[in-house]
Design a protein around this motif. Structure first.
Motif, short mmCIF file in Angstrom:
data_model
loop_
_atom_site.label_atom_id
_atom_site.label_comp_id
_atom_site.label_asym_id
_atom_site.label_seq_id
_atom_site.Cartn_x
_atom_site.Cartn_y
_atom_site.Cartn_z
N ALA A 295 0.87 -1.19 0.00
CA ALA A 295 0.00 0.00 0.00
C ALA A 295 0.91 1.23 0.00
N GLU A 296 1.95 1.17 -0.84
CA GLU A 296 3.05 2.15 -0.81
C GLU A 296 2.70 3.48 -1.44
N SER A 297 1.66 3.53 -2.29
CA SER A 297 1.44 4.78 -3.03
C SER A 297 -0.04 4.95 -3.34
N GLY A 298 -0.37 6.16 -3.78
CA GLY A 298 -1.75 6.44 -4.17
C GLY A 298 -2.17 5.56 -5.33
N TRP A 299 -1.18 5.29 -6.19
CA TRP A 299 -1.45 4.41 -7.34
C TRP A 299 -1.88 3.04 -6.82
N ARG A 300 -1.15 2.50 -5.86
CA ARG A 300 -1.40 1.14 -5.35
C ARG A 300 -2.79 1.07 -4.71
N THR A 301 -3.14 2.13 -3.99
CA THR A 301 -4.45 2.17 -3.32
C THR A 301 -5.56 2.09 -4.37
N ASP B 104 3.11 -0.36 -20.42
CA ASP B 104 4.44 -0.50 -21.02
C ASP B 104 5.32 0.57 -20.35
N PHE B 105 6.11 0.13 -19.35
CA PHE B 105 6.87 1.08 -18.54
C PHE B 105 8.01 1.72 -19.33
N VAL B 106 8.54 1.00 -20.31
CA VAL B 106 9.61 1.61 -21.14
C VAL B 106 9.00 2.79 -21.89
N ALA C 27 9.98 -3.95 -12.24
CA ALA C 27 9.88 -3.67 -13.68
C ALA C 27 9.67 -2.18 -13.94
N PRO C 28 8.76 -1.50 -13.22
CA PRO C 28 8.60 -0.06 -13.50
C PRO C 28 9.88 0.73 -13.28
N ALA C 29 10.65 0.40 -12.25
CA ALA C 29 11.89 1.16 -12.02
C ALA C 29 12.90 0.88 -13.14
N ASP D 85 12.41 -0.22 -16.20
CA ASP D 85 11.98 0.20 -17.54
C ASP D 85 11.80 1.70 -17.67
N ARG D 86 11.30 2.35 -16.60
CA ARG D 86 11.13 3.82 -16.69
C ARG D 86 12.51 4.49 -16.78
N LYS D 87 13.50 3.89 -16.11
CA LYS D 87 14.87 4.43 -16.17
C LYS D 87 15.41 4.26 -17.59
N ASP E 213 11.93 4.09 -3.53
CA ASP E 213 11.02 2.98 -3.21
C ASP E 213 9.53 3.29 -3.43
N PHE E 214 9.24 4.22 -4.32
CA PHE E 214 7.87 4.61 -4.69
C PHE E 214 7.10 5.29 -3.54
N THR E 215 7.79 5.66 -2.45
CA THR E 215 7.03 6.26 -1.34
C THR E 215 7.37 7.75 -1.18
N VAL F 74 5.42 10.20 -12.94
CA VAL F 74 4.63 9.15 -13.61
C VAL F 74 3.52 8.69 -12.65
N ASP F 75 2.40 8.41 -13.09
CA ASP F 75 1.19 7.86 -12.46
C ASP F 75 -0.03 8.70 -12.81
N ALA F 76 -0.01 10.01 -12.46
CA ALA F 76 -1.19 10.89 -12.67
C ALA F 76 -2.32 10.51 -11.70
N GLU G 214 0.81 9.33 -17.48
CA GLU G 214 -0.21 8.53 -16.78
C GLU G 214 0.17 7.06 -16.75
N CYS G 215 -0.09 6.42 -15.60
CA CYS G 215 0.04 4.96 -15.48
C CYS G 215 -1.27 4.50 -14.88
N ASN G 216 -2.08 3.81 -15.68
CA ASN G 216 -3.46 3.50 -15.30
C ASN G 216 -3.55 2.35 -14.29
C1 GZL Z 1 3.22 0.89 -11.87
C2 GZL Z 1 3.18 0.47 -10.42
C3 GZL Z 1 3.98 1.43 -9.62
C4 GZL Z 1 3.40 2.83 -9.61
C5 GZL Z 1 3.76 3.26 -8.24
O1 GZL Z 1 2.40 0.04 -12.61
O2 GZL Z 1 3.72 -0.82 -10.26
O3 GZL Z 1 3.97 0.97 -8.26
O4 GZL Z 1 3.93 3.67 -10.61
C6 GZL Z 1 3.40 2.01 -7.47
O5 GZL Z 1 3.09 4.37 -7.76
O6 GZL Z 1 3.89 2.04 -6.18
#
Ligand code: GZL
Length: 307
Positions: free
Chosen positions: A27-33, A123-125, A158-160, A162-164, A186-188, A240-242, A260-262
């Motif tokens: 539950a590390e981020s708003g995206w995860r929630t 597609d994180f890349v 994978a997101p770390a 590939d986004r890099k 760490d996405f937090t 990234v996320d939106a 955006e990452c849906n």
């Molecule tokens: C991306 C997802 C990532 C989000 C972060 O799909 O795995 O993990 O970008 C989340 O916010 O913590």
């Protein structure tokens, strides 16, 4: 005639509900929630018996959860692998138990793709490229070095990774664009703030922050403001996320560009579960649709954002 009392035919046993075991990252981020809500709401909608676990971003907890689902003989297992590697053993156990596995959100680096039915996610890349393209365009006429710091997502995820890679690919054409520091947050928010504080102490001339998610960008914004600098002006910020909080910061000009990452993968996941149970062929890769937002764009759509 048989005068025996006749008994009404037994009511058909309620059709056994499809059971889905879902091992969530944490539950590390708003995206995860938002992602968790989408999975839970969609499972309810689909009438599935959902078993759900939160691994607090630890791979061993996700592996334990998957083993529990195997013992419970669920119909389908789905999960978002917190990191790319180290899954083959437990995925083979699921395969031996004849329980299909669906990957959502993040990928695994297993060579044996028979270990999962499909991977539903972004597609994180491409996301990293969208961010890099915007930076390369903004600074295409730069006459001096543009110092970029990068807040990476969870190490090994994978997101770390590939986004890099996507970002680096798009900025490599301009020698002035320099990533002078790159470290995981760490996405937090907490870690993003902490690492940005360290970046600000070590570098007096930061021009750009590229954050792999909004939560780290929001933490970094606190550090930037505490240092007396203006986020979005003294330091250009791409994220990234939106998610709602990220888009709010963008609408205020504190984040300049958001990819955006849906997170709303629930409906596609439940469709895939139904298809698996029905024995239908499913494409190995289902890519989620998503866009990009400047500060101006964010102002226009903020009220309509679902998450
Ligand atoms: C991306 C997802 C990532 C989000 C972060 O799909 O795995 O993990 O970008 C989340 O916010 O913590």
């Amino acid at each position: 005639t048989n005068a025996g009392a006749t008994t009404a035919p037994a009511a058909p046993a309620a059709a056994k509900k499809i059971s889905l075991g879902f091992a969530q990252v944490g539950a590390e981020s708003g995206w995860r929630t938002a992602n968790t809500k989408s999975v839970q709401d969609s499972a309810k909608e689909a009438g599935f018996d959902l078993k759900f676990s939160d691994a607090q971003q630890k791979q061993e907890n996700q592996i334990k959860a998957i083993r529990t689902y195997i013992q419970q003989k669920v119909d389908v297992i789905a999960f978002s692998p917190v990191v790319e590697s180290g899954w083959d053993t437990v995925l083979k156990e699921a395969k031996d138990a004849k329980i299909p596995v669906i990957l959502t959100d993040r990928a695994v680096d297993s060579k044996d793709t028979s270990l999962y039915v499909t991977f539903i996610g972004s597609d994180f890349v491409e996301e990293g490229k969208k961010a890099g393209k915007w930076v390369a365009d903004k600074y295409k006429d730069a006459k001096e070095d543009v110092n970029i710091v990068e807040l990476q997502g969870t190490t090994g995820s994978a997101p770390a990774n590939d986004r890099k890679a996507g970002f680096a690919e798009e900025i490599k054409g301009n020698a002035h664009l320099k990533v002078i520091a790159s470290q995981t947050g760490d996405f937090t928010r907490a870690k993003g703030k902490e690492v940005m504080q360290a970046f600000l102490k070590a570098h007096k001339d930061i021009d750009v922050l590229y954050a792999h998610n909004d939560d780290m960008a929001l933490g970094a914004i606190q550090a930037i403001e505490a240092a007396g600098l203006k986020p979005g002006q003294d330091i250009t910020i791409i994220s990234v996320d939106a998610v709602k909080d990220g888009m709010t910061a963008a609408s205020e000009g504190k984040i300049n560009f958001i990819v955006e990452c849906n997170p709303l993968l629930g409906p596609q996941l439940m469709q895939a579960v139904n298809d698996v149970i029905a024995g239908k062929q499913i494409e190995k890769r289902i890519v989620t649709k998503e866009g990009v937002f400047t500060s101006e764009d964010a102002k226009k759509v903020l009220a309509d954002r679902q998450y």
